[in-house]
Design a protein around this motif. Sequence first.
Motif, PDB file in Angstrom:
ATOM      1  N   LYS B  14       0.835  -1.193   0.000  1.00 58.50           N
ATOM      2  CA  LYS B  14       0.000   0.000   0.000  1.00 58.50           C
ATOM      3  C   LYS B  14       0.873   1.247   0.000  1.00 58.50           C
ATOM      4  N   ASP B  15       0.665   2.081  -0.995  1.00 56.58           N
ATOM      5  CA  ASP B  15       1.378   3.362  -1.057  1.00 56.58           C
ATOM      6  C   ASP B  15       0.427   4.489  -0.673  1.00 56.58           C
ATOM      7  N   PHE B  16       0.918   5.395   0.165  1.00 52.68           N
ATOM      8  CA  PHE B  16       0.180   6.642   0.415  1.00 52.68           C
ATOM      9  C   PHE B  16       1.005   7.771  -0.185  1.00 52.68           C
ATOM     10  N   LEU B  17       0.566   8.349  -1.255  1.00 52.27           N
ATOM     11  CA  LEU B  17       1.264   9.488  -1.867  1.00 52.27           C
ATOM     12  C   LEU B  17       2.764   9.227  -1.977  1.00 52.27           C
ATOM     13  N   GLY B  18       3.091   8.091  -2.541  1.00 55.79           N
ATOM     14  CA  GLY B  18       4.500   7.792  -2.776  1.00 55.79           C
ATOM     15  C   GLY B  18       5.218   7.176  -1.585  1.00 55.79           C
ATOM     16  N   PHE B  19       4.563   7.198  -0.408  1.00 51.13           N
ATOM     17  CA  PHE B  19       5.162   6.588   0.781  1.00 51.13           C
ATOM     18  C   PHE B  19       4.602   5.175   0.930  1.00 51.13           C
ATOM     19  N   THR B  20       5.505   4.195   1.010  1.00 50.85           N
ATOM     20  CA  THR B  20       5.046   2.807   1.070  1.00 50.85           C
ATOM     21  C   THR B  20       4.834   2.394   2.522  1.00 50.85           C
ATOM     22  N   ALA B  21       3.568   2.302   2.932  1.00 51.32           N
ATOM     23  CA  ALA B  21       3.251   1.953   4.325  1.00 51.32           C
ATOM     24  C   ALA B  21       3.284   0.446   4.515  1.00 51.32           C
ATOM     25  N   VAL B  22       2.892  -0.294   3.472  1.00 51.82           N
ATOM     26  CA  VAL B  22       2.942  -1.756   3.506  1.00 51.82           C
ATOM     27  C   VAL B  22       3.677  -2.195   2.247  1.00 51.82           C
ATOM     28  N   ASP B  23       4.725  -3.000   2.452  1.00 56.06           N
ATOM     29  CA  ASP B  23       5.644  -3.262   1.357  1.00 56.06           C
ATOM     30  C   ASP B  23       5.768  -4.758   1.106  1.00 56.06           C
ATOM     31  N   ASN B  24       5.075  -5.238   0.082  1.00 55.98           N
ATOM     32  CA  ASN B  24       5.271  -6.601  -0.393  1.00 55.98           C
ATOM     33  C   ASN B  24       5.120  -7.648   0.726  1.00 55.98           C
ATOM     34  N   VAL B  25       4.022  -7.563   1.442  1.00 59.50           N
ATOM     35  CA  VAL B  25       3.804  -8.462   2.576  1.00 59.50           C
ATOM     36  C   VAL B  25       3.144  -9.759   2.122  1.00 59.50           C
ATOM     37  N   THR B  26       3.823 -10.859   2.319  1.00 53.55           N
ATOM     38  CA  THR B  26       3.255 -12.171   2.045  1.00 53.55           C
ATOM     39  C   THR B  26       3.092 -12.880   3.375  1.00 53.55           C
ATOM     40  N   LEU B  27       1.845 -12.971   3.789  1.00 51.69           N
ATOM     41  CA  LEU B  27       1.535 -13.420   5.139  1.00 51.69           C
ATOM     42  C   LEU B  27       0.620 -14.627   5.043  1.00 51.69           C
ATOM     43  N   LYS B  28       0.927 -15.647   5.836  1.00 50.65           N
ATOM     44  CA  LYS B  28       0.042 -16.817   5.844  1.00 50.65           C
ATOM     45  C   LYS B  28      -0.401 -17.077   7.276  1.00 50.65           C
ATOM     46  N   VAL B  29      -1.680 -17.067   7.502  1.00 53.15           N
ATOM     47  CA  VAL B  29      -2.200 -17.323   8.840  1.00 53.15           C
ATOM     48  C   VAL B  29      -2.840 -18.704   8.849  1.00 53.15           C
ATOM     49  N   ARG B  30      -2.290 -19.597   9.684  1.00 54.77           N
ATOM     50  CA  ARG B  30      -2.795 -20.970   9.746  1.00 54.77           C
ATOM     51  C   ARG B  30      -4.133 -21.027  10.465  1.00 54.77           C
ATOM     52  N   THR B  31      -5.055 -21.817   9.928  1.00 54.19           N
ATOM     53  CA  THR B  31      -6.360 -21.980  10.548  1.00 54.19           C
ATOM     54  C   THR B  31      -6.196 -22.480  11.976  1.00 54.19           C
ATOM     55  N   GLY B  32      -6.846 -21.805  12.924  1.00 53.13           N
ATOM     56  CA  GLY B  32      -6.811 -22.230  14.321  1.00 53.13           C
ATOM     57  C   GLY B  32      -5.716 -21.584  15.148  1.00 53.13           C
ATOM     58  N   ASP B  33      -4.763 -20.934  14.503  1.00 51.82           N
ATOM     59  CA  ASP B  33      -3.665 -20.297  15.237  1.00 51.82           C
ATOM     60  C   ASP B  33      -4.094 -18.997  15.917  1.00 51.82           C
ATOM     61  N   ILE B  34      -3.309 -18.616  16.924  1.00 51.94           N
ATOM     62  CA  ILE B  34      -3.297 -17.217  17.346  1.00 51.94           C
ATOM     63  C   ILE B  34      -2.008 -16.652  16.779  1.00 51.94           C
ATOM     64  N   HIS B  35      -2.169 -15.731  15.865  1.00 55.79           N
ATOM     65  CA  HIS B  35      -1.019 -15.227  15.116  1.00 55.79           C
ATOM     66  C   HIS B  35      -0.813 -13.763  15.473  1.00 55.79           C
ATOM     67  N   ALA B  36       0.407 -13.402  15.837  1.00 60.07           N
ATOM     68  CA  ALA B  36       0.654 -12.014  16.221  1.00 60.07           C
ATOM     69  C   ALA B  36       1.362 -11.268  15.109  1.00 60.07           C
ATOM     70  N   LEU B  37       1.005  -9.993  14.999  1.00 62.81           N
ATOM     71  CA  LEU B  37       1.691  -9.097  14.079  1.00 62.81           C
ATOM     72  C   LEU B  37       2.313  -8.030  14.967  1.00 62.81           C
ATOM     73  N   ILE B  38       3.643  -8.027  15.032  1.00 62.14           N
ATOM     74  CA  ILE B  38       4.276  -7.043  15.906  1.00 62.14           C
ATOM     75  C   ILE B  38       5.257  -6.189  15.107  1.00 62.14           C
TER      76      ILE B  38
END
Lengths: 307, 250
Positions: B14-38
């Motif tokens: 995700k780019d905001f006016l040329g600033f990349t706030a989220v950069d090429n994120v490939t995330l996999k969340v396993r069913t049933g997990d508690i997954h943290a994003l820190i």
Amino acid sequence: MTTKLGYAVALVLLLIAPFFLYPVLLMKFLCFALFACAFNLILGFGGLLSFGHAAFFGGAAYITGHAIKVWGLPTELGLLAGAAAAGIMGLAAGMLAIRRQGIYFAMITLALAQMAYFLFISAPFTGGENGLQGVPRGTLLGMVDLQDNMAMYYFTLAIFLAAFWLIARTVHSPFGQVLRAIRDNEPRAVSLGYDVDRYKLQAFVLSATLAGLAGALKTVVFQLASLTDAHWHMSGEVVLMTLLGGVGTIAGPAVGAGIIVALQNLLASGPLSAWVPVVLGVIFVICVLSFRRGVIGELRAFIQKSF
Amino acid sequence: MSEEHILVTDGLSKDFLGFTAVDNVTLKVRTGDIHALIGPNGAGKTTVFNLLTKVHQPTRGTMTYDGRDITRAKPAQIARMGMVRSFQISAVFPHMTALENVRVSLQRELGTSFHFWRSEKSLRVLDERAMELLTMVGLERYAETEVHEMAYGRKRALEIATTLAQEPKLMLLDEPTQGMGREDVQRITELIREVAKSRTVLMVEHNLGVVSALCDRITVLQRGAILTEGTYEEVSSDPRVKEAYMGRAA
Ligand SMILES: Nc1ncnc2c1ncn2[C@@H]1O[C@H](COP(=O)(O)OP(=O)(O)OP(=O)(O)O)[C@@H](O)[C@H]1O
Ligand SMILES: [Mg+2]
């Protein structure tokens, strides 16, 4: 408790009023009270400021006038036709406007209402500058002659009460709960799975339909539909009534309409007759500056504080 | 239906006016997990949530939830598919009571939400369930309180109850314990553990105590990109993670 008592007193007053006051004036009040309550449904409970509600009021006034006078429909059906037409206009306008927020919503509704106004000026069925005059009041269920002002008054009152009940019910319905949630925190309502635009659209259409019913009723009472009904002044006046009485309260707009109609009537015959708009303007300013919640809103706050 | 991964993002950006706030994120969340994003402040955690729940459209990349491509889905639709979030800045309905807050969340399933002619008394069938949910987050005493009068930590707890009312399959929690006292943090941690038995949770959390106590997997974001991923032990011993946090503090 206080609310119920208030409604009971108001009902009794409305029932006996025509024995003391001129019925046509009272009917004018009821029409505008209904208009303001319908408008409040979208402003007070939908959180959207429409600046084009005169189009629904005036549009329905013409349709009802035309349906009764030219097509010869019975009065009841004529009223329904007017309200239905306003509902359809509301659906069309709402689909264009509902995604906009705040001032943009007000601007689009104003622009659409101006379009409707110019249409009414030039369309043949409206009678242009002269309006639709001499619309017969007809009879109720083919039995009661509505030319009689007393009969017409109680008919108008019955319609007003039914519509008022429907508005109160809408506010206190499952739909009303979702509307409240949307007004309180729209992103949260979205994240709970509500398509907020569809809820707003339904509120807008309901508001337009009932505003139309008010305009339709006005045509039958005065036997006249004219450009005044659809003019943007009318859109402004209903905003004024609603704010004055208390936006977002159920009965407030009716009270506001009462104040405005009474003032217009009192001032019209006195030395201030040319100054009516100025006087209303001053009242509006005072109201906005000093009691923002409107008459009923302030009253409610006062009662809550003292008990 | 039982996908191994309930949520997969591929090259999400995700780019905001040329600033990349989220950069090429490939995330996999396993069913049933508690997954943290820190990750440190401004790392892009909330923006990832905003992309998942369609508050923003991604500039690039795709998202798959429950086997379906949701890259172009509508926000309310996401919630109806069972992905429901809480917000970092408490999102409640301030002029409704706590009970009404939860009830309006339960209400959608009745299918009467467009019924303007029906009395709101018809919603009372939901009160019992709403009370249960309030009790779960320790708010039973505040059922009739208007929410704007409640303390901040309680609003956060209420928001979790409202989110749970949706019976989400995937619950996204953005800093659920932020602004809470220690006792409440304890309670909410236990609650998340409990409700995660029957669903997947993806949570942003700064309190590493909570993360270590709860989470099966941890993804560390830094300046919009994934720095590393693994169990708490793996991630906490990674020198780059320490640096990312220290670097901010220095
Ligand atoms: N709508 C927006 N427009 C412009 N920039 C934004 C927008 N939303 C977020 N940002 C920027 O994106 C970056 C990431 O913000 P984000 O809120 O996702 O961080 P975060 O990891 O949740 O941080 P925190 O821990 O402080 O909550 C920040 O630099 C922020 O200023
Ligand atoms: Mg954040």
